[in-house]
Design a protein around this motif. Structure first.
Motif, mmCIF file in Angstrom:
data_model
loop_
_atom_site.group_PDB
_atom_site.id
_atom_site.type_symbol
_atom_site.label_atom_id
_atom_site.label_comp_id
_atom_site.label_asym_id
_atom_site.label_seq_id
_atom_site.Cartn_x
_atom_site.Cartn_y
_atom_site.Cartn_z
ATOM 1 N N TRP A 87 -14.051 -12.609 0.926
ATOM 2 C CA TRP A 87 -13.638 -11.301 0.399
ATOM 3 C C TRP A 87 -12.204 -11.549 -0.056
ATOM 4 C CZ3 TRP A 87 -14.922 -6.322 -0.445
ATOM 5 C CH2 TRP A 87 -13.958 -5.449 -0.298
ATOM 6 N N ALA A 88 -11.463 -12.417 0.354
ATOM 7 C CA ALA A 88 -9.826 -12.514 0.239
ATOM 8 C C ALA A 88 -10.062 -13.163 -1.173
ATOM 9 C CB ALA A 88 -9.300 -13.276 1.320
ATOM 10 N N GLY A 89 -10.883 -13.973 -1.565
ATOM 11 C CA GLY A 89 -10.744 -14.493 -2.946
ATOM 12 C C GLY A 89 -10.834 -13.306 -3.950
ATOM 13 N N ARG A 90 -11.730 -12.302 -3.465
ATOM 14 C CA ARG A 90 -11.829 -11.286 -4.628
ATOM 15 C C ARG A 90 -10.522 -10.779 -5.272
ATOM 16 N NH1 ARG A 90 -12.736 -5.575 -3.623
ATOM 17 N NH2 ARG A 90 -14.381 -4.688 -5.079
ATOM 18 N N GLY A 91 -9.439 -10.418 -4.193
ATOM 19 C CA GLY A 91 -8.336 -9.567 -4.401
ATOM 20 C C GLY A 91 -7.011 -10.022 -4.093
#
Length: 93
Positions: A87-91
């Protein structure tokens, strides 16, 4: 799509639910591929548009937050922790 992703993210607790989240994340990325790049560099809700940026964002989140311990609480389930990393990689920038 973000509401569905958050629901899937919060439900990750095993291998099957991680795969369900990853499939939803993939669908969200594919939808973002059709969006125009905004002035701030976002494509849809995605800040990180290449695989290198995606991994860099996820790693930066892990380092900056002690893998989710800050601000906490850190997920105790390793499947949920890996989902948070994705999820962190997304934003995360």
């Amino acid at each position: 799509m973000t509401a569905l992703l958050l629901t899937k993210l919060k439900s990750v607790n095993d291998e099957a639910s991680l795969i369900a989240f990853a499939r939803a994340l993939l669908a969200d990325r594919e939808a973002a591929d059709n969006a125009l790049l905004s002035l701030d560099g976002f494509q849809g809700d995605w800040a990180n548009n290449s695989i290198a940026e995606f991994i860099e964002g996820a790693v930066a989140w892990a380092e900056d937050s002690d893998f989710g311990a800050r601000p906490g609480p850190k997920a105790s389930n390793p499947w949920a922790l890996f989902a948070a990393f994705l999820w962190a990689g997304r934003g995360y920038e």
